[in-house]
Design a protein around this motif. Structure first.
Motif, short mmCIF file in Angstrom:
data_model
loop_
_atom_site.label_atom_id
_atom_site.label_comp_id
_atom_site.label_asym_id
_atom_site.label_seq_id
_atom_site.Cartn_x
_atom_site.Cartn_y
_atom_site.Cartn_z
N CYS A 146 -18.51 20.87 -34.96
CA CYS A 146 -19.06 21.73 -33.63
C CYS A 146 -19.65 22.94 -33.94
CB CYS A 146 -18.09 21.75 -32.51
SG CYS A 146 -18.78 22.44 -31.15
N SER A 147 -20.86 22.90 -34.86
CA SER A 147 -21.24 24.32 -35.51
C SER A 147 -21.81 25.33 -34.58
CB SER A 147 -22.33 23.70 -36.39
OG SER A 147 -23.37 23.15 -35.82
N ASP A 148 -22.19 26.32 -34.85
CA ASP A 148 -22.80 27.44 -34.05
C ASP A 148 -24.15 27.03 -33.59
OD1 ASP A 148 -20.50 28.95 -34.11
OD2 ASP A 148 -21.70 30.46 -35.63
N ASP A 149 -24.80 26.07 -34.53
CA ASP A 149 -26.13 25.58 -34.05
C ASP A 149 -26.05 24.49 -32.97
OD1 ASP A 149 -27.80 26.73 -35.83
OD2 ASP A 149 -27.87 25.49 -37.44
N ILE A 150 -25.06 23.66 -32.99
CA ILE A 150 -24.70 22.65 -32.07
C ILE A 150 -24.37 23.49 -30.67
CG2 ILE A 150 -23.15 21.17 -31.09
CD1 ILE A 150 -23.26 19.85 -33.96
N LEU A 151 -23.67 24.37 -30.82
CA LEU A 151 -23.39 25.26 -29.62
C LEU A 151 -24.60 25.64 -29.05
CD1 LEU A 151 -20.48 27.85 -30.37
CD2 LEU A 151 -20.22 25.62 -29.02
N LYS A 152 -25.50 26.30 -30.10
CA LYS A 152 -26.64 27.04 -29.17
C LYS A 152 -27.76 25.65 -28.86
CE LYS A 152 -30.69 29.57 -30.93
NZ LYS A 152 -31.32 30.16 -32.07
N ASN A 153 -27.84 24.70 -29.58
CA ASN A 153 -29.09 23.82 -29.14
C ASN A 153 -28.42 22.71 -28.36
OD1 ASN A 153 -30.84 25.03 -31.00
ND2 ASN A 153 -29.82 24.33 -32.74
N SER A 154 -27.33 22.27 -28.17
CA SER A 154 -26.93 21.25 -27.38
C SER A 154 -25.88 21.64 -26.36
CB SER A 154 -26.27 19.99 -28.33
OG SER A 154 -26.87 19.63 -29.57
N ILE A 155 -24.84 22.24 -26.86
CA ILE A 155 -23.84 22.52 -25.52
C ILE A 155 -24.13 23.67 -24.73
CG2 ILE A 155 -21.63 23.54 -25.42
CD1 ILE A 155 -20.89 22.12 -28.08
N ALA A 156 -25.18 24.51 -25.12
CA ALA A 156 -25.61 25.75 -23.99
C ALA A 156 -26.43 24.91 -23.29
CB ALA A 156 -26.33 26.65 -24.89
N LYS A 157 -26.97 23.82 -23.53
CA LYS A 157 -28.00 22.95 -22.50
C LYS A 157 -27.32 21.83 -21.67
CE LYS A 157 -31.91 23.94 -25.65
NZ LYS A 157 -32.42 23.41 -26.97
N LEU A 158 -26.04 22.04 -21.87
CA LEU A 158 -25.09 21.08 -20.92
C LEU A 158 -25.35 21.20 -19.54
CD1 LEU A 158 -21.58 20.51 -22.94
CD2 LEU A 158 -23.30 18.60 -21.92
N ARG A 159 -25.26 20.04 -18.66
CA ARG A 159 -25.49 20.46 -17.35
C ARG A 159 -24.27 19.68 -16.69
NH1 ARG A 159 -30.20 21.31 -14.10
NH2 ARG A 159 -29.73 19.88 -12.18
N LEU A 160 -23.38 20.37 -15.96
CA LEU A 160 -22.22 19.81 -15.19
C LEU A 160 -22.73 19.61 -13.92
CD1 LEU A 160 -19.68 22.70 -16.05
CD2 LEU A 160 -20.21 20.90 -17.27
N TYR A 161 -21.92 18.21 -13.30
CA TYR A 161 -22.42 17.70 -12.14
C TYR A 161 -21.51 17.84 -10.95
CZ TYR A 161 -26.37 15.85 -14.38
OH TYR A 161 -27.73 15.74 -15.07
N ASN A 162 -20.15 17.98 -11.43
CA ASN A 162 -19.08 17.77 -10.44
C ASN A 162 -17.89 18.69 -10.73
OD1 ASN A 162 -17.38 16.25 -12.30
ND2 ASN A 162 -18.65 14.38 -11.77
N GLU A 163 -16.98 18.68 -10.03
CA GLU A 163 -15.61 19.62 -10.17
C GLU A 163 -14.97 19.40 -11.22
OE1 GLU A 163 -16.24 18.20 -7.00
OE2 GLU A 163 -15.27 19.49 -5.42
N TYR A 164 -14.86 18.07 -11.74
CA TYR A 164 -14.10 17.89 -12.59
C TYR A 164 -14.68 18.18 -14.13
CZ TYR A 164 -15.75 12.98 -11.79
OH TYR A 164 -16.55 11.92 -11.65
N ASP A 165 -16.03 18.07 -14.20
CA ASP A 165 -16.74 18.38 -15.36
C ASP A 165 -16.39 19.90 -15.46
OD1 ASP A 165 -17.89 16.15 -15.76
OD2 ASP A 165 -19.97 16.67 -14.92
N LEU A 166 -16.49 20.61 -14.49
CA LEU A 166 -16.17 22.32 -14.28
C LEU A 166 -14.73 22.27 -14.84
CD1 LEU A 166 -16.99 24.89 -13.72
CD2 LEU A 166 -16.20 24.78 -11.43
N ASP A 167 -13.56 21.51 -14.38
CA ASP A 167 -12.40 21.66 -14.85
C ASP A 167 -12.14 21.33 -16.20
OD1 ASP A 167 -11.45 22.07 -12.41
OD2 ASP A 167 -10.58 20.13 -12.01
N PHE A 168 -12.90 20.46 -16.66
CA PHE A 168 -12.85 20.27 -18.28
C PHE A 168 -13.28 21.62 -18.92
CE2 PHE A 168 -13.39 15.53 -17.13
CZ PHE A 168 -12.14 15.18 -17.21
#
Lengths: 378, 422
Positions: free
Chosen positions: A303-325
């Motif tokens: 889980c590199s900084d590039d993955i943080l910037k290019n993939s994880i930063a673009k994640l979309r959460l949909y519900n409360e348990y996504d938020l809990d995670f």
């Protein structure tokens, strides 16, 4: 009306198959030769109850097919629960009548205690916790990956089997098309999978079957598999046990990854493109957890900084348990002093919160006009 | 924490059972004669388990007594659930002689205070229950005049549905508060303890939540059945119906409607001002029920003014909103939408503060809570103040080792004057 009929058991050279007609869908379960299913309606009822509620269609069981009185009784409570959960699950779920069948308690069957296992976080936690009580584990083809994806299934099965054989626990392959029954009735697997997995256990006639929990006691959100409804899919012989709600996902990862051999096995992906695609929400969420806990595996990209910037930063959460995670990962990242991960996760969380307030404005003042423009997430 | 002696005293029209848990007395006055084994400490283990977990102290039961094997087994899962909900609760051991609980009573009962949930359960289980159990020292601690009035009123209702009312008096509310535990943290175990002591085969606990949203709370479908023993099964009911649906059932019975008591402010009437009265008035309006159960009629303006204060309250209002939309009640729909929005917007502002002003924002929220929140005691949902509250409770307990059991709890029984034996 959905009719359950023509239930039969066929013994072939390679497997024993329990099958039956559920409306115009031929539902089947294939087990290894040492597992001999009984021709009962229980599995078919568990598989089709939620899809029937989605369609608002009654279920009629052929008068000559035995069905569990306990399961029939429990379908009333299951329906109480899911009718109230419908709006939350973006689905209209209506009460349906279940009639017919030959009342016969399930008193005999396979005496094995089993659990589902696909190499994921929850399954590994439940396996470690109950290893001494489990006779064998089941890896279901058609559930975690498509029935046609032989190559990926073989790879995952082989890795799982090798890992478990070192611990003295057999892993058996089973196949079913139960997941596709829901699709036929416009009922997503998220909604149906408690009944669907339980139907496999009822079909195999096991003494007990553990379903590993994905949520904790503190996350009692409406969900297809949960600690409230899963035990209700039991019949007189087969006890369905929803297990592991005492630990959060991050705690489970921390616990199971103390076994270094699991670093070559862990698989969470549902995308069917590779062992772990490293791109879907579940892979990215798990990669964040692994980074926050300073754990490397051979089955996930780092889980590199590039993955943080290019993939994880673009994640979309949909519900409360996504938020809990996400909150769990955020807390772990803060403890670990991982400023980049903290910043990225905060951004994802902030965007979710802003979407929520826009949704509230839409619901309160625009009559949900904006939501109607988008299809609900599955 | 120890349970060393359990003392039963029989009086003319009731019996009293008392024990000391740690250094805190816990007592009950109950009608008639005891139906359970006097050596059975299970009821008091139920009472003591949550406080023991809070203090992180093992629970030791004197060898003269036994504890239900079924309860001992289930206590593991009870503790697991509490610990997941709020890590302030620690896992402890129960050290006691296992046994089998028995009872000579072959009856079923529902806990009842005249509220919406208990009345709904009583009306929907008419065929399977025998008794209604009313407790002084649970929601409220009432002095004798108010309590007598309440017993009289509810006896009338019980008689109208051919049931018996059992009046129970206890210092449980004070016992719970002495640990700085919020009532919401253990109220299922309070009821389960009372049910075990009464010795009914089945006791029904009426939940206020529905399956739609199951919050962690001390009376819960996952927890309540686990308080059962071989003699008494505790059953959590009512999850299938929201407030509006429950009120629809209640309002079909004129006797139940006339008996309805929901008020937070006063046990002797429904004020018509508090959030619970207003919430009930909305539910009644949705069911087109004309009633004079409120001291002052609840106007639309009052319904609008009353703010949603918690996620639990929000849930009730979301159910109401759903029902109002189905009924095409535009006035109520619009009112409820505004209330829901106001609550959600406040939550959003809190989130924004926490995001953009993480230190000042959270400190402001904490300060605000301390000045406005009356429920600072430790509950199921973890709070920033839990550790501090617990330390304060422990030091307060250390300072006052001997505690009086003479809380001013009103009675409807003939209690002998001190020095006069029953």
């Amino acid at each position: 009306m959905i009719e359950i009929n023509s239930v039969s058991v066929e013994e072939t050279d390679n497997y024993n198959e329990l099958s039956g007609s559920v409306g115009d869908f031929r539902l089947w379960y294939r087990f290894p030769k040492h597992i001999i299913p009984e021709p009962r309606a229980d599995a078919f009822l568990a598989a089709c109850l939620i899809p029937a509620m989605c369609r608002g269609e009654a279920i009629s069981i052929d008068e000559n097919i035995p069905v569990s009185p306990l399961l029939l009784k429990n379908t009333e409570v299951i329906q109480d629960v899911f009718t109230l959960w419908g709006p939350y699950l973006h689905q209209t779920l209506r009460r349906v009548n279940v009639t017919g069948g030959y009342y016969s308690p399930a008193e005999h069957g396979n005496m094995a205690n089993v659990a589902f296992y696909s190499g994921g976080v929850d399954g590994n936690y439940t396996y470690r916790k109950h290893q001494a009580d489990l006779d064998y584990l089941l890896f279901a083809k058609g559930i975690d990956m498509q029935l046609s994806n032989d190559e990926l299934y073989e790879e995952a099965f082989s890795r799982n089997q090798n890992y478990l054989s070192n611990r003295g626990t057999p892993l058996h392959s089973i196949e079913t098309n139960v997941r596709f029954l829901g699709h036929q009735h416009q009922a997503g697997w998220n909604l149906c999978f408690g009944g669907g997995l339980s139907s496999i256990a009822l079909a195999g006639g096991f003494s007990s079957c553990y379903i590993a929990s994905g949520l904790t006691y503190a996350q009692l959100y409406p969900h297809g598999s949960n600690v409230i409804t899963d035990p209700l899919w039991s019949n007189e012989h087969t006890r369905i046990i929803h297990d592991g709600a005492e630990k959060s996902r991050l705690e489970k990862i921390r616990h199971v990854m103390t076994d270094p051999q699991l670093r070559d096995v862990l698989r969470v992906c549902w995308q069917d493109v590779s062992y772990n695609c490293g791109k879907c929400e579940k892979c990215l969420r798990t990669m964040c957890s692994l980074r926050a806990l300073d754990i490397e595996t051979t089955t996930f990209p780092h889980c590199s900084d590039d993955i943080l910037k290019n993939s994880i930063a673009k994640l979309r959460l949909y519900n409360e348990y996504d938020l809990d995670f996400l909150d769990e990962n955020l807390e772990a990242a803060q403890k670990n002093g991982d400023a980049r991960l903290v910043k990225t996760l905060k951004k994802v969380k902030r965007e979710y919160k802003i979407r929520q307030i826009l949704k509230n404005i839409d619901e309160s003042f625009l009559g949900s006009a904006l939501q109607k423009l988008r299809p609900p997430p599955d | 924490m120890q349970i060393t002696s359990i003392r039963y005293e029989q009086f003319e029209d009731h019996h009293r059972v008392e024990t000391v848990i740690g250094d805190r007395p816990l007592w009950f006055r109950m009608p008639g004669k005891p139906a359970t084994d006097p050596q059975d400490a299970s009821a008091f283990v139920i009472a003591a388990l949550v406080p023991s977990m809070l203090l992180g102290e093992d629970l030791v039961v004197d060898d003269d007594y036994f504890v239900s094997q079924q309860l001992l087994t289930a206590s593991e899962e009870i503790q697991t659930i509490y610990k997941v909900w709020n890590p302030i609760f620690k896992k402890i051991s129960i050290i006691g002689r296992p046994g089998t609980s028995t009872s000579s009573l072959n009856r079923s009962a529902v806990f009842f205070s005249g509220g919406v949930d208990g009345t709904y359960t009583a009306l929907t289980h008419l065929e399977s229950i025998d008794d209604l159990i009313l407790i002084n020292g649970f929601d409220f601690t009432m002095e004798s005049a108010t309590w007598s009035e309440m017993v009289s009123k509810n006896t009338g209702f019980a008689t109208s549905i051919d049931k018996r009312l059992l009046a129970v008096e206890t210092n449980f509310k004070a016992f719970t508060a002495s640990f700085s535990l919020a009532r919401y943290a253990n109220f299922g175990s309070v009821l389960a303890c009372t049910g075990q002591l009464l010795g009914h085969n089945r006791v029904l606990l009426s939940g206020s939540d529905t399956y739609r949203l199951l919050r962690g709370i001390g009376c819960h479908p996952l927890l309540d059945p686990l308080w059962s023993t071989e003699a008494t099964k505790t059953i959590h009911t009512g999850l299938e119906a929201d407030r509006s649906k429950k009120l629809a059932i209640v309002s079909q019975s004129p006797a139940a409607l006339a008996n309805l008591w929901v008020c937070w402010e006063d046990p002797s009437y429904n004020c018509g001002h508090c959030s619970k009265c207003v919430r009930t008035a909305i539910g009644l309006k949705l069911n087109q029920v004309q009633t004079n159960i409120f001291r002052e009629p609840v106007s639309i303006a009052a319904m609008s003014r009353s703010a949603i204060k918690s996620d639990e309250d929000l849930e009730y209002h979301l159910h109401f909103l759903h029902a109002a939309r189905l009924q095409h009640d535009h006035e109520l729909t619009s009112l409820l939408k505004r209330k829901v929005f106001r609550y959600k917007f406040r939550q959003f502002l809190k989130d924004v503060l926490e995001f953009y002003l993480p230190e000042r924002g959270t400190q402001w929220i904490k300060n605000k809570r301390q000045s406005t929140d009356e429920l600072c005691d430790i509950s199921i949902t973890p709070r920033f103040s839990d550790e501090l509250t617990l330390r304060t409770a422990i030091s307060r307990a250390a300072e006052s080792r001997s505690r009086s059991s003479n809380e001013a709890i009103g009675s409807v029984y003939r209690i002998p004057k001190p020095g006069v034996s029953g």
